[in-house]
Design a protein around this motif. Structure first.
Motif, PDB file in Angstrom:
ATOM      1  N   ASP A   1       0.929  -1.410   0.033  1.00  0.00           N
ATOM      2  CA  ASP A   1       0.013   0.159   0.054  1.00  0.00           C
ATOM      3  C   ASP A   1       0.600   1.357   0.020  1.00  0.00           C
ATOM      4  OD1 ASP A   1       0.947  -0.258   2.487  1.00  0.00           O
ATOM      5  OD2 ASP A   1      -0.794   0.431   3.499  1.00  0.00           O
ATOM      6  N   ASP A   2       2.245   1.166  -0.104  1.00  0.00           N
ATOM      7  CA  ASP A   2       3.043   2.284  -0.343  1.00  0.00           C
ATOM      8  C   ASP A   2       2.914   2.788  -1.757  1.00  0.00           C
ATOM      9  OD1 ASP A   2       3.584   2.371   2.344  1.00  0.00           O
ATOM     10  OD2 ASP A   2       5.400   1.215   1.996  1.00  0.00           O
ATOM     11  N   LEU A   3       2.249   2.425  -2.755  1.00  0.00           N
ATOM     12  CA  LEU A   3       1.993   3.069  -4.007  1.00  0.00           C
ATOM     13  C   LEU A   3       0.727   3.475  -3.897  1.00  0.00           C
ATOM     14  CD1 LEU A   3       3.321   3.173  -7.089  1.00  0.00           C
ATOM     15  CD2 LEU A   3       1.703   1.382  -7.748  1.00  0.00           C
ATOM     16  N   GLN A   4       0.332   4.666  -4.425  1.00  0.00           N
ATOM     17  CA  GLN A   4      -0.912   5.120  -4.180  1.00  0.00           C
ATOM     18  C   GLN A   4      -1.279   6.488  -5.296  1.00  0.00           C
ATOM     19  OE1 GLN A   4      -3.668   5.183  -1.590  1.00  0.00           O
ATOM     20  NE2 GLN A   4      -2.618   3.552  -0.249  1.00  0.00           N
ATOM     21  N   LYS A   5      -2.335   6.610  -5.572  1.00  0.00           N
ATOM     22  CA  LYS A   5      -2.817   7.525  -6.504  1.00  0.00           C
ATOM     23  C   LYS A   5      -2.364   8.729  -6.142  1.00  0.00           C
ATOM     24  CE  LYS A   5      -6.855   5.099  -8.291  1.00  0.00           C
ATOM     25  NZ  LYS A   5      -8.087   4.752  -8.311  1.00  0.00           N
ATOM     26  N   PHE A   6      -1.845   9.459  -6.830  1.00  0.00           N
ATOM     27  CA  PHE A   6      -1.362  10.722  -6.805  1.00  0.00           C
ATOM     28  C   PHE A   6      -2.374  11.819  -6.838  1.00  0.00           C
ATOM     29  CE2 PHE A   6       0.938  14.663  -8.565  1.00  0.00           C
ATOM     30  CZ  PHE A   6       1.845  15.015  -7.304  1.00  0.00           C
ATOM     31  N   ASN A   7      -2.255  12.763  -5.804  1.00  0.00           N
ATOM     32  CA  ASN A   7      -2.928  14.076  -5.798  1.00  0.00           C
ATOM     33  C   ASN A   7      -2.298  15.008  -5.570  1.00  0.00           C
ATOM     34  OD1 ASN A   7      -4.587  15.982  -4.169  1.00  0.00           O
ATOM     35  ND2 ASN A   7      -6.109  14.559  -3.988  1.00  0.00           N
ATOM     36  N   ALA A   8      -2.317  15.952  -6.495  1.00  0.00           N
ATOM     37  CA  ALA A   8      -1.477  17.275  -6.671  1.00  0.00           C
ATOM     38  C   ALA A   8      -1.566  18.007  -5.272  1.00  0.00           C
ATOM     39  CB  ALA A   8      -1.519  18.056  -7.869  1.00  0.00           C
ATOM     40  N   ASP A   9      -2.742  18.117  -4.892  1.00  0.00           N
ATOM     41  CA  ASP A   9      -3.156  19.180  -3.683  1.00  0.00           C
ATOM     42  C   ASP A   9      -2.502  18.626  -2.415  1.00  0.00           C
ATOM     43  OD1 ASP A   9      -4.453  21.050  -4.965  1.00  0.00           O
ATOM     44  OD2 ASP A   9      -6.157  20.691  -3.946  1.00  0.00           O
ATOM     45  N   ASP A  10      -2.568  17.048  -2.287  1.00  0.00           N
ATOM     46  CA  ASP A  10      -2.087  16.399  -1.085  1.00  0.00           C
ATOM     47  C   ASP A  10      -0.594  16.576  -1.202  1.00  0.00           C
ATOM     48  OD1 ASP A  10      -4.620  15.627  -0.013  1.00  0.00           O
ATOM     49  OD2 ASP A  10      -4.291  13.595  -0.692  1.00  0.00           O
ATOM     50  N   PHE A  11       0.066  16.507  -2.263  1.00  0.00           N
ATOM     51  CA  PHE A  11       1.526  16.273  -2.428  1.00  0.00           C
ATOM     52  C   PHE A  11       2.067  17.887  -2.000  1.00  0.00           C
ATOM     53  CE2 PHE A  11       5.567  16.717  -4.736  1.00  0.00           C
ATOM     54  CZ  PHE A  11       6.091  15.720  -4.709  1.00  0.00           C
ATOM     55  N   VAL A  12       1.448  18.793  -2.496  1.00  0.00           N
ATOM     56  CA  VAL A  12       2.092  20.135  -2.217  1.00  0.00           C
ATOM     57  C   VAL A  12       1.670  20.521  -0.905  1.00  0.00           C
ATOM     58  CG1 VAL A  12       1.871  22.596  -3.033  1.00  0.00           C
ATOM     59  CG2 VAL A  12       1.510  21.059  -4.763  1.00  0.00           C
ATOM     60  N   ASN A  13       0.587  20.149  -0.162  1.00  0.00           N
ATOM     61  CA  ASN A  13       0.471  20.206   1.066  1.00  0.00           C
ATOM     62  C   ASN A  13       1.462  19.556   1.936  1.00  0.00           C
ATOM     63  OD1 ASN A  13      -1.681  22.004   0.524  1.00  0.00           O
ATOM     64  ND2 ASN A  13      -3.394  20.399   0.811  1.00  0.00           N
ATOM     65  N   ALA A  14       1.624  18.517   1.621  1.00  0.00           N
ATOM     66  CA  ALA A  14       2.805  17.659   2.345  1.00  0.00           C
ATOM     67  C   ALA A  14       3.997  18.163   2.492  1.00  0.00           C
ATOM     68  CB  ALA A  14       2.536  16.146   1.663  1.00  0.00           C
ATOM     69  N   LEU A  15       4.471  18.723   0.904  1.00  0.00           N
ATOM     70  CA  LEU A  15       5.613  19.406   0.798  1.00  0.00           C
ATOM     71  C   LEU A  15       5.890  20.501   1.689  1.00  0.00           C
ATOM     72  CD1 LEU A  15       8.125  19.092  -1.046  1.00  0.00           C
ATOM     73  CD2 LEU A  15       6.853  20.334  -2.794  1.00  0.00           C
ATOM     74  N   PHE A  16       4.746  21.628   1.729  1.00  0.00           N
ATOM     75  CA  PHE A  16       4.736  22.683   2.388  1.00  0.00           C
ATOM     76  C   PHE A  16       4.439  22.516   3.885  1.00  0.00           C
ATOM     77  CE2 PHE A  16       5.369  24.201  -1.564  1.00  0.00           C
ATOM     78  CZ  PHE A  16       6.221  25.378  -1.385  1.00  0.00           C
ATOM     79  N   HIS A  17       4.016  21.185   4.196  1.00  0.00           N
ATOM     80  CA  HIS A  17       3.341  21.070   5.520  1.00  0.00           C
ATOM     81  C   HIS A  17       2.255  21.706   5.861  1.00  0.00           C
ATOM     82  CE1 HIS A  17       4.898  18.305   9.146  1.00  0.00           C
ATOM     83  NE2 HIS A  17       3.433  18.121   8.880  1.00  0.00           N
ATOM     84  N   VAL A  18       1.438  21.890   5.004  1.00  0.00           N
ATOM     85  CA  VAL A  18       0.236  22.794   5.326  1.00  0.00           C
ATOM     86  C   VAL A  18      -0.807  22.134   6.073  1.00  0.00           C
ATOM     87  CG1 VAL A  18      -1.705  23.994   4.130  1.00  0.00           C
ATOM     88  CG2 VAL A  18       0.365  23.940   3.239  1.00  0.00           C
TER      89      VAL A  18
END
Length: 308
Positions: free
Chosen positions: A291-308
């Motif tokens: 389960d460490d392969l998941q569909k990509f969600n751009a919002d989630d990714f950028v939020n995780a990147l900026f720890h929003v």
């Protein structure tokens, strides 16, 4: 699913720590260190994003967008730019609805990528997830040149509980696909996932092989929906972008699987790929588990990147 999603987001936040330290700490110090929004301010942002592997073209677009918004909204304080920057990055990655159409149709998914990027593992994980969501899946072991690729895929097939069609190491990949298509039709499979050869150093051979495989699928399974995913290693940064471009020359790529995003400082490459190539990142991998392969969600990714 919500719990699993949340768990994955948590792991994504953790996995992107190095990228975040690389990009966000730089961005934060710019926002707090500048007292005015001037050319130096924008240049610092540019430099930080490029260092974070967002790529030159993507960075220029993001910064242009930021300049425009700052002007339109009459913003004077650098601190106020952070939200605008985050929304600009998200817009660069927005390619409209990210289609996973192959899940809803009888389909053939070709998975290509150079050796060592996690291609066979990604095929196994994808098969497991589709099986868990009620699909009948068959795997085709058409990476017949890499020693142990067939064994590795057979292991994943048994872990995922799906059928696999394989021949001896060194056999003709197109022949494996031919058998696999016949099996998919007779066993009424929903999705046939084909692990294909990963040799870019000889582009001509790879091209011929993919052409041959595509001809067989076109002829034997014309009504199947087609998806071609290229697997890229996130730790290689700009090199992954170059690989994607090469694969685009030999195949009609419909999506990207970006692996090994945990523990790399080059996670910004996900932004660059989507923005510069116009091909959606469809899955991201942040670990070894199924389960460490998941569909990509751009919002989630950028939020995780900026720890929003």
């Amino acid at each position: 699913m919500a719990e699993g999603k949340k768990g994955f987001f948590g792991r994504l936040v953790e996995g992107l720590t190095k990228t975040r330290n690389n990009i966000v700490s730089g961005i934060d110090s710019i926002f707090s260190g500048f007292s005015a929004i001037d050319d130096d301010f924008y240049e610092e942002i540019e430099e930080t994003l490029i260092m974070g592997d967002l790529g030159i073209e993507t960075t220029m677009s993001i910064v242009e967008d930021l300049r425009r918004k700052v002007k339109e909204q009459h913003i004077k304080e650098p601190e106020e730019c952070k939200e605008l920057l985050i929304s600009s990055i998200k817009e660069q990655m927005d390619l409209g609805e990210n289609a996973y159409e192959f899940e809803n149709r009888k389909s053939v998914v070709l998975v290509i990528g150079v050796n060592g990027v996690g291609k066979t593992t990604s095929v196994g994980k994808l098969a497991g997830q589709l099986k868990d969501s009620g699909h009948k899946v068959i795997l085709a072991a058409a990476d017949t040149f890499r020693a142990a690729a067939i064994e590795q895929l057979t292991e994943w097939a048994s872990r995922a509980g799906v059928d696999i069609i394989a021949q001896q190491e060194g056999s003709d990949p197109a022949a494996v696909i031919y058998d696999a298509v016949a099996a998919a039709k007779s066993r009424k499979a929903d999705v046939l996932i084909c692990d294909t050869a990963g040799r870019l150093h000889n582009k001509k051979n790879l091209m011929e092989e993919l052409k041959k495989i595509n001809r067989i699928i076109d002829k034997e399974y014309p009504d199947a929906y087609r998806e071609t995913l290229v697997v890229l290693d996130g730790t290689t940064g700009q090199n992954a972008l170059a690989q994607a471009r090469q694969f685009m020359e030999v195949a009609d790529i419909t999506g990207i699987i970006l692996t090994k995003l945990d523990g790399t400082a080059k996670g910004g490459i996900a932004v660059a790929i989507q923005s510069e190539l116009g091909i959606p990142v469809k899955y991201i991998g942040i670990g070894e588990k199924i389960d460490d392969l998941q569909k990509f969600n751009a919002d989630d990714f950028v939020n995780a990147l900026f720890h929003v």
